[in-house]
Structure formats: C-alpha cells, structure tokens
Design an enzyme around this catalytic site. Sequence first.
Site, mmCIF file in Angstrom:
data_model
loop_
_atom_site.group_PDB
_atom_site.id
_atom_site.type_symbol
_atom_site.label_atom_id
_atom_site.label_comp_id
_atom_site.label_asym_id
_atom_site.label_seq_id
_atom_site.Cartn_x
_atom_site.Cartn_y
_atom_site.Cartn_z
ATOM 1 N N SER A 121 0.820 -1.217 0.000
ATOM 2 C CA SER A 121 0.000 0.000 0.000
ATOM 3 C C SER A 121 0.852 1.264 0.000
ATOM 4 C CB SER A 121 -0.931 -0.001 1.211
ATOM 5 O OG SER A 121 -0.193 -0.025 2.418
ATOM 6 N N ASP A 132 1.484 0.226 8.402
ATOM 7 C CA ASP A 132 2.858 -0.269 8.357
ATOM 8 C C ASP A 132 3.437 -0.085 6.954
ATOM 9 O OD1 ASP A 132 1.488 -2.145 6.918
ATOM 10 O OD2 ASP A 132 2.109 -3.865 8.114
ATOM 11 N N ASP A 134 5.677 -2.050 4.015
ATOM 12 C CA ASP A 134 6.273 -3.267 3.491
ATOM 13 C C ASP A 134 7.551 -2.890 2.755
ATOM 14 O OD1 ASP A 134 4.202 -5.107 4.291
ATOM 15 O OD2 ASP A 134 2.952 -4.205 2.740
ATOM 16 N N ASP A 186 7.642 -4.254 8.039
ATOM 17 C CA ASP A 186 7.851 -5.667 7.692
ATOM 18 C C ASP A 186 8.888 -5.690 6.579
ATOM 19 O OD1 ASP A 186 5.939 -6.359 9.499
ATOM 20 O OD2 ASP A 186 4.389 -6.861 8.039
ATOM 21 N N LYS A 247 -10.839 -0.290 -0.371
ATOM 22 C CA LYS A 247 -10.207 -0.914 0.797
ATOM 23 C C LYS A 247 -10.963 -0.578 2.070
ATOM 24 C CE LYS A 247 -5.758 -1.058 1.248
ATOM 25 N NZ LYS A 247 -4.330 -0.701 1.330
ATOM 26 N N TYR A 256 -11.863 -8.107 4.301
ATOM 27 C CA TYR A 256 -10.468 -7.733 4.031
ATOM 28 C C TYR A 256 -9.567 -8.584 4.910
ATOM 29 C CZ TYR A 256 -6.560 -4.556 2.891
ATOM 30 O OH TYR A 256 -5.392 -4.025 2.428
#
Length: 612
Positions: A121, A132, A134, A186, A247, A256
């Site tokens: 995202s 968060d 990625d 992450d 979303k 989701y």
Amino acid sequence: MRLPNSPNVQLETAIVTPTEKSISINMETDGGSGGFTSSGMTSAISTAGPKEIDLKLTKDLEEALKPHAVFESVEEMTHRMEILSKLDFLVKNWVRDISVQKNIPPSVAEHLGGKIYTFGSYRLGVHNKGADIDALCVVPRHIQRTDYFTSFFELLKQQSEVSDLRAVEEAFVPVIKMSFDNIEIDMLFARLASKEVPDDMELMDDSILKNLDQKCVRSLNGCRVTDEILRLVPNIDSFRLALRAIKLWAKKSGIYSNVLGYLGGVSWAMLVARTCQLYPNATASTVVQKFFLVFSQWKWPHPVLLKPMEPASSNALGFPVWDPRVTVSDRYHLMPIITPAYPQQNSTFNTSESTRQVMADQFNRGLQVTEDIHQGKATWQKLFEPWPFFNKYKHYIALIASSNSEGEQLEWYGMVESKLRHLVVTLERNPHIELPHIWPTSYPSISAEGKPVTQWFIGLIFSKVENLNVDLTYDILTFTETVKNQAVHLNLWKDGMELEAKYVRRKELNQYLPQSILKKKKEGEEGQRKRKKSTSVSEDAKRQRLNDDANASGVQDSDTSMSFSQEKETETSALLEDSIAEAENGNHTASPPSTAATVRKNGEVIKNVLTV
C-alpha cells in the site's frame, strides 16, 4: 470433490462443484475492430470522459474518506521517508562491513551498494495513517540470508528507534518485523546474483531472478507486482482514490483478510486496476461504481488478469506459475486473481466457498449503494457503514485463544488465525450448515481473568430442517488438536496456551463482547424490505448497464479465451459474455429457522460448548 493438501502446492483444501471441471482464461489480447485497447486483457468497455456530476461525486468521495484517516499529512509522509532513508543507510553500511569481513577490499566494499525498496500500500500510494510499511532489503550475491538474520538483526537491536523487533526466519516468506520510530516495518530479504546493487537498479527485468532460490523470488515478487500494477493502470490518480475507497469499504464489510480466505491488499488493488482498464477515462467515483457492477457480474472461477499470460513454453527460468493447462490443482481455485509479474501466482488461493459467497453478497450490496449515490438517494458515508455482523445471525461459534503472557499470545494469535480457514472449510462440508461466515476482526475478552485472550466469531446458517441435530464435536476437536500439533512442531507451543470453541446464541453475545461492538444500529423492517428489493436487481439489468456503457463509447469488444479442457479448445466471445458474466447465485437467508445442534463426547452432552 476435494483436493488433498500438499506441501508442494500453493493450494489449500477447496470445495468445488462438479461443473467446475475446467477454467477458462483469457490468453490473448483483444482482437476487436477499432475499439480502444487498454493495457489490460481486453478493449475498454467505455472510454467516455467524466461529466460534471462525476467530478462532483469524486470530490464528495474524497471528503467522505477524510474522517476515516485514510490520508496522511505532509509531516507524516516526511516522517516515513526519513525512516526509509535511515534504513537504507543502515543496509548500505551493513553490506560494506560484512563485505570487508569476507575479505573484500574496503575500497571495493564501499561501492557494493544494497538498497531498500518498498511495495504494498505504501508503494501504491494508498496507505492509511499509521499503516505499516512493506519493505525489501536487496543485497549483492556474497551476502547470505543467514547474515541478514544474524548480524543485521543485531545491528537493528542497537538502534534506539527500533522496538518490538522479531525475526520470522522460517516463514514462507522470511521477514524481520519491527517498529522503527513508531512505524511498523515488515522487511523482507532478497539476495541477487549480481556482484553489486546500485541505487538505480530496477527489479522488473525477469532476468534478475536467474539463479535465485524460491524464497528470494517470493520476496522480490511483492515489489515486482506492485510496480507492474502501477504500470498497467491508465489513470493513477483515479486508481489511488478508488482503491482507498474500496479498501475502506472492504474492511467495514468484513471481507479484508487474505489469511482468513477473503482478499488482501494486493488482490483488491488488482480488481480496482482491472476496473480502471475497462473504464480508462473515468473519475474515481465512477471507477468505484463500475467496480461493483463488474465484479457483481464476474463469472468466477474465471480468472482476473491485468495482462496476457506468457505461454508455458516461454517459462525459461522454470519457476512455477499459475497455469491450469499445466497444474491440475490450479483448475480448482475458486476466485483466481492473478498477479501480473513473473512468476504469476493466484493471490487468492485461500478463498473458500463460503468466503466467496460472502464477498459476492457484498459486491451486490455495494452495487446498489453506489447506484443510490449516483442517483442522489444516498451519500458516500452509506457505503462505509460497518456491516452489522453480530445482528445478522442467530447462531455463532466463538473461537477463544489464550496464553500466559502478551509475548506468547502474539505468537499464539498468529498461529490460530493462520489455521482458522481450515475450520471454515470443514464447516462448509457439513450438510446441515448452509453458510459458515467468519468475521475477520478479532476481539479481546471482556472478562477480567488477567490472561491475554483473543476471540474470533463465525456466524452460522443451518439448513431448514425440523428437529435438526448437528454434532460438531469431532470437527472442533480435530481442529484444535491440529493447531496444537502444528505449534509443537514449530517449537511455538508453551504451557498455558489454550484454544476452545463455544456455541453462542445472538442474545448471549454480550457475555463475550462489549456493548460498543454490539450496539450497531439494526436495520428496521422497512430498511430490510428496501434492501431486499434493491439488491434483487436482475442480472439482465446489470448486463444492460454494461452494454449501455459500451454502446455509449462506440466500443465493440471481444475476448479470445483459452479453455483448459482436455482438448484445449479456443473460442472467441464478447467481453460481456466471457469476462463480466453472471455471478453465481446462492444468497443465504440471514435469519435461519429454529434449530437444535448438540455436541457429544463419549455419549454425554458438553454444556456451553457448541450446544444449541
């Protein structure tokens, strides 16, 4: 018919009907005459530009999203960029130091690089406040994964900004998780076959995957898929705003969650991207409405693709790709949405019959709400109302996981959640259960026992049979024992970890959940009648809307489809017949009749445990 579980196949046990013996997939670009050809599989349905009302509705949509914290301030975005810059600096210094330790001259080690990439995202530009990040750590060939999970992990420990640091080295995609200056990260790892990783290195060339192991390929796949989605979308601004809206709607609707068999972020992104390809000049408000129109009509298990797949003969690198012509198990995926970057994979292999049905119902509901919005009968906030899950069913199963400490509960929570879809599939097999509907949000216990507790809930619709007796003891005990044995196998099991299942009537939910959750406003009888009437829009009417879109744009559209039956027959048909066909019908009644289900062990009824 069921497929056996296999550790070598990315496919969980799925229920398929006898009619799903083969899957058709679009393998060629459209051969339509004179129509606009998008960057996707087919010609656009409509190339019409926005009207004044579309622009107003898009502005209204953006305003409606603001209270839901889907946009970050400039300061917050700057903070994220600073964090990524610090991580990139750490990676480069770490690569240099490890290279020197491996007897590479310092003058050479200084220029070997290493780089942090982002995906998901954040890379798509649709992340929420506090979401968060990625990230992917890419290093040259002499840096090993063991280095990443030892020396780099230790380096992160020394950073004052880092907290909640944990490594998941044995995961399907190995990852280091952390909070860096209050932002969750992450971070995956990929070791390339090249001797250096310069700052301008691109990851999209398939040759970059040569001589890499599967874990590195999987790690790279996130970045490659995200970048390819952005490349294939005709209007980035409309795509981003529409995706934010979809979303948010999916989260409010309880659909989701990739791990529980619904869709994750990349799958929703690909569905919105496909809609943008079909309506390349549409504003975000139109894309959202057409999203529901298209996917309330989609003929699952026909796959969603953003671009043609390469023929099997061109797979020179030999990595497994989603291809029903080659892999039999791929033919039984229920809702395939195929990633656009090599090696192409189905991002929804966790989907089951019940989760697909729940999503189909929500697609139909979203269509009616967005049509009301475009007709001035409702506002965008109607689309983002939470789905009243705890008012919809008379019967629930509560799955309750507990442990002795917060640290143990974090691991136990992840283990249980990753297995819940297997219980859902087991319940689907029960001939007396019409629909097991798992809600993806988990809740803490309202009791004050002191132990950390996590609860999940499954709504049940039983068959309309008088004096029905349903014994779920074996299914539940098998599930709990399987989860425990898996935890033991992974050295995760600790004394005090417990998992139990209880039958809960709707009127008893207040014993498990706070009133703030249960006090969702119920729809009145008049609202129910309006909902029933509005959601019964005929499939012919939906097709007519799509035809009207195409006719208004003057586009004639056709698909070339490759059938994976034994003869591999090729046939050409219209887009509205192949790609946006009638959705499977099978709505379930939300208010089942009175039922009686009993759970017995050694001939005795277990009270308060799945006893109706």
